[in-house]
Structure formats: C-alpha cells, structure tokens
Design a protein around this motif. Structure first.
Motif, PDB file in Angstrom:
ATOM      1  N   UNK A  54       0.828  -1.222   0.000  1.00 52.80           N
ATOM      2  CA  UNK A  54       0.000   0.000   0.000  1.00 52.80           C
ATOM      3  C   UNK A  54       0.858   1.266   0.000  1.00 52.80           C
ATOM      4  N   UNK A  55       2.075   1.167   0.582  1.00 53.92           N
ATOM      5  CA  UNK A  55       2.932   2.356   0.688  1.00 53.92           C
ATOM      6  C   UNK A  55       3.831   2.502  -0.540  1.00 53.92           C
ATOM      7  N   UNK A  56       4.009   1.400  -1.274  1.00 55.57           N
ATOM      8  CA  UNK A  56       4.964   1.412  -2.389  1.00 55.57           C
ATOM      9  C   UNK A  56       4.293   1.864  -3.683  1.00 55.57           C
ATOM     10  N   UNK A  57       4.105   3.165  -3.839  1.00 57.25           N
ATOM     11  CA  UNK A  57       3.499   3.591  -5.100  1.00 57.25           C
ATOM     12  C   UNK A  57       4.538   3.508  -6.229  1.00 57.25           C
ATOM     13  N   UNK A  58       4.053   3.267  -7.469  1.00 56.38           N
ATOM     14  CA  UNK A  58       4.977   3.112  -8.593  1.00 56.38           C
ATOM     15  C   UNK A  58       5.881   4.335  -8.724  1.00 56.38           C
ATOM     16  N   UNK A  59       7.161   4.105  -8.928  1.00 53.05           N
ATOM     17  CA  UNK A  59       8.179   5.148  -9.094  1.00 53.05           C
ATOM     18  C   UNK A  59       8.311   6.043  -7.845  1.00 53.05           C
ATOM     19  N   UNK A  74       9.183   2.580  -2.687  1.00 54.99           N
ATOM     20  CA  UNK A  74       9.604   1.502  -3.594  1.00 54.99           C
ATOM     21  C   UNK A  74      11.119   1.537  -3.780  1.00 54.99           C
ATOM     22  N   UNK A  75      11.649   2.757  -3.913  1.00 55.84           N
ATOM     23  CA  UNK A  75      13.109   2.894  -4.089  1.00 55.84           C
ATOM     24  C   UNK A  75      13.847   2.399  -2.849  1.00 55.84           C
ATOM     25  N   UNK A  76      13.336   2.754  -1.666  1.00 58.40           N
ATOM     26  CA  UNK A  76      13.981   2.317  -0.422  1.00 58.40           C
ATOM     27  C   UNK A  76      13.868   0.811  -0.242  1.00 58.40           C
ATOM     28  N   UNK A  77      12.667   0.258  -0.458  1.00 54.39           N
ATOM     29  CA  UNK A  77      12.459  -1.188  -0.247  1.00 54.39           C
ATOM     30  C   UNK A  77      13.261  -2.020  -1.245  1.00 54.39           C
ATOM     31  N   UNK A  78      13.514  -1.462  -2.428  1.00 53.91           N
ATOM     32  CA  UNK A  78      14.302  -2.215  -3.420  1.00 53.91           C
ATOM     33  C   UNK A  78      15.683  -2.552  -2.845  1.00 53.91           C
ATOM     34  N   UNK A  79      16.217  -1.658  -2.021  1.00 54.85           N
ATOM     35  CA  UNK A  79      17.536  -1.921  -1.411  1.00 54.85           C
ATOM     36  C   UNK A  79      17.419  -3.078  -0.403  1.00 54.85           C
ATOM     37  N   UNK A  80      16.355  -3.057   0.400  1.00 54.72           N
ATOM     38  CA  UNK A  80      16.170  -4.139   1.391  1.00 54.72           C
ATOM     39  C   UNK A  80      15.942  -5.489   0.718  1.00 54.72           C
TER      40      UNK A  80
END
Ligand SMILES: NC(=O)c1ccc[n+]([C@@H]2O[C@H](COP(=O)([O-])OP(=O)(O)OC[C@H]3O[C@@H](n4cnc5c(N)ncnc54)[C@H](OP(=O)(O)O)[C@@H]3O)[C@@H](O)[C@H]2O)c1
Length: 270
Positions: free
Chosen positions: A226-231, A235-241
């Motif tokens: 729900x928090x990871x909106x496209x672009x 999403x950018x932060x979670x991509x690292x995790x």
C-alpha cells in the motif's frame, strides 16, 4: 494466592507489576528473594507492600506459585535448597535455555513445572510470552499461568520443542528492534536530521506500523504494498532491502544464531 519470585531483577519486577496492575493479586501477596537487601529494594519500591527475603527456600515454602526469575547460570546453585519446599507447588520458570526435564529433575518430584519464555516489553505491559507444561501439570495450572503471563502482555501455549525458536524470535527480538531503531536513526542523521528528532521519528514509525499491522486484516507485505506507489520513494527504499533477499537473509541468519545459542544453553553450555 501467594506468588513468590526467586530473583528480583528485570523480569521479576515486570511480571510483578503486571500481576498487580492486572488485578491477579495485590502487592501484599508477592514475595521475592535476592541475595542482598539492595537487590530486593527495587522490587519493594515498585510494588509497595510486597516482601523481600534472602532465603529462596522460604519463598518456595510460602508461595502457591513459585516463579524462577534468576539467570539460568544461577539455577544449579539454588536448586538444592528448593527441592523439599517445592513439593506440591506450581513452579513457573522464566529461565532461558533450561529444559523442563532439567528443572523437574532438580526440584521435588511433586512440583508441577511450567517453562516459559517472556520478553522485556513485559516491563511496559506489552510482553510476548509462551509457555509449555511439564508432565504432571494440570489444565487449571496452565490456565493460571496463562492469566499470570497475560497480565503483562500476550501469552501463547506452545510445545516445548518450539521454545528455542521462540527464544530466537520474541525472547531476543526486542534487541533486534532496538538495533533497527538505531540503524534508522543513524541513517537519518546521515541525511542531515538532528539525532533526537531522527530517533523519535524512528520509534513512532515502528510503534505506528506495529499497531497498524496488529489491527489490520491485511498481511504485513500487503500493508507494505500500500505504501509502495509506482516510481515512489518507498519503492526505491524497499528495493535496497529486497535486493538479493538481503534483509530476509540477514534476519534469518540472526535468528539461527540465537536459536543455536538457545540449544547450546539447553545442552548445559551455560
Ligand atoms: N531479560 C530478558 O530479555 C529475558 C527474556 C526472557 C527470559 N529471561 C529470563 O528471565 C530470567 C531473569 O532475567 P532478568 O533479565 O530479570 O535477570 P536479572 O535482572 O539479572 O535478575 C536476576 C535476579 O536474580 C537474583 N539472584 C542472583 N543470584 C541469586 C541467588 N543465588 N538467589 C536468588 N536470587 C538471585 C539477582 O540478584 P542480583 O541483583 O544480586 O544479581 C536478580 O535480582 C533469566 O533466567 C532470563 O533467562 C530474560
């Protein structure tokens, strides 16, 4: 009902406070033991009306429920004095890593032993505890233990074989969370935020997210989606995790190391 604590440290005080604030017993029905008066004083200060004694056997003799709240390393030294007075008593162990078999063998054969694994958020009434009963424990005993542990948080009945994994998760877990708070704080300080503000925001974010996860019908990953909106930023932060499954792998290794240590304690490698 008189409830006695052998040991008057962090966990004894946390549970004692839960018992009184949860209306299970008044403080005057609590007794604790610790070697010196100054060791028992914080318990007495927190729970006015309770009693302290240096005599572990007296606590066991005078209590209906005896709670073992000493460090696991201390148990072999105190057990002989508890053997006779534990006859017919319900004994709840909070000690990490000591199996039911060892506790029951050290106490009187007529003692009814329950092993539990609480955690330190018990100090603020938000503990996560599990418990497993020994051979001659009754349903009423387990019901009482459930009420006792629930007075300072939530409690679940488990098989004893699950306790080492639980120790790795919820027993040691508060420290992982404190490390994560620190990591969030340091990361935000590196981005230019003042440390105090960064720490307060980190703590409130964890508190709020945990409450949301607890109350929501969605799974944690659905809530994350729900928090990871496209672009977007999340999403950018979670991509690292998520890269190479790095967070999952790190946490899995952390839990495995803690579980291995719990197993070593259970083998007697104190
Ligand atoms: N803290 C945790 O995260 C956690 C989580 C789950 C389970 N546990 C378990 O809970 C138990 C208690 O931990 P804790 O953190 O409350 O430890 P703690 O704060 O060190 O408390 C231990 C208490 O035992 C007393 N004591 C030492 N020797 C004694 C003796 N011979 N007779 C009677 N009392 C004696 C200590 O007195 P002094 O002040 O003189 O040392 C202290 O009051 C441990 O077995 C631990 O494995 C802890």
């Amino acid at each position: 009902m008189i409830i006695g604590f052998i040991g008057a440290g962090i966990m004894a005080r946390a549970l004692g406070q839960g018992l009184v604030s949860g209306g299970i017993v008044p403080a005057s029905h609590l007794i604790c033991s610790a070697p010196l008066p100054q060791d028992g004083q914080p318990f007495l200060d927190l729970l006015p009306g309770s009693q302290w004694t240096p005599d572990n056997a007296k606590v066991a003799r005078e209590s209906d429920l005896v709670i073992l709240a000493v460090k696991p390393q201390v148990f072999p030294e105190i057990a002989p004095a508890l053997r006779e007075p534990s006859a017919g008593k319900l004994v709840l162990s909070l000690m990490a890593g000591i199996p039911l078999e060892k506790i029951t063998a050290a106490l009187h054969p007529g003692a009814r032993v329950v092993r539990s694994m609480p955690n330190t958020p018990m100090q603020v009434g938000n503990g996560a505890s599990v418990y497993a009963g020994g051979p001659n424990v009754t349903d009423e005993d387990l019901e009482l233990v459930h009420r006792v542990l629930s007075s300072a948080g939530k409690a679940w009945r488990v098989e004893e074989s699950q306790i080492n994994a639980v120790t790795a998760l919820s027993g040691s877990g508060p420290a992982y969370v404190f490390h994560f708070i620190e990591a969030l704080t340091l990361g935000a300080v590196n981005l230019g935020l003042p440390e105090k503000l960064a720490r307060e925001l980190a703590i409130q974010t964890l508190l709020g997210s945990c409450r949301l996860a607890d109350r929501s019908s969605l799974t944690p990953m659905e809530l994350a989606a729900q928090v990871k909106s496209p672009r977007g930023t999340t999403l950018a932060g979670c991509a690292v995790l998520e890269e190479n499954d790095s967070l999952n792998n790190l946490v899995a290794a952390c839990l495995l190391a803690a579980k291995n240590r719990a197993e070593a304690l259970a083998r007697g490698e104190l």
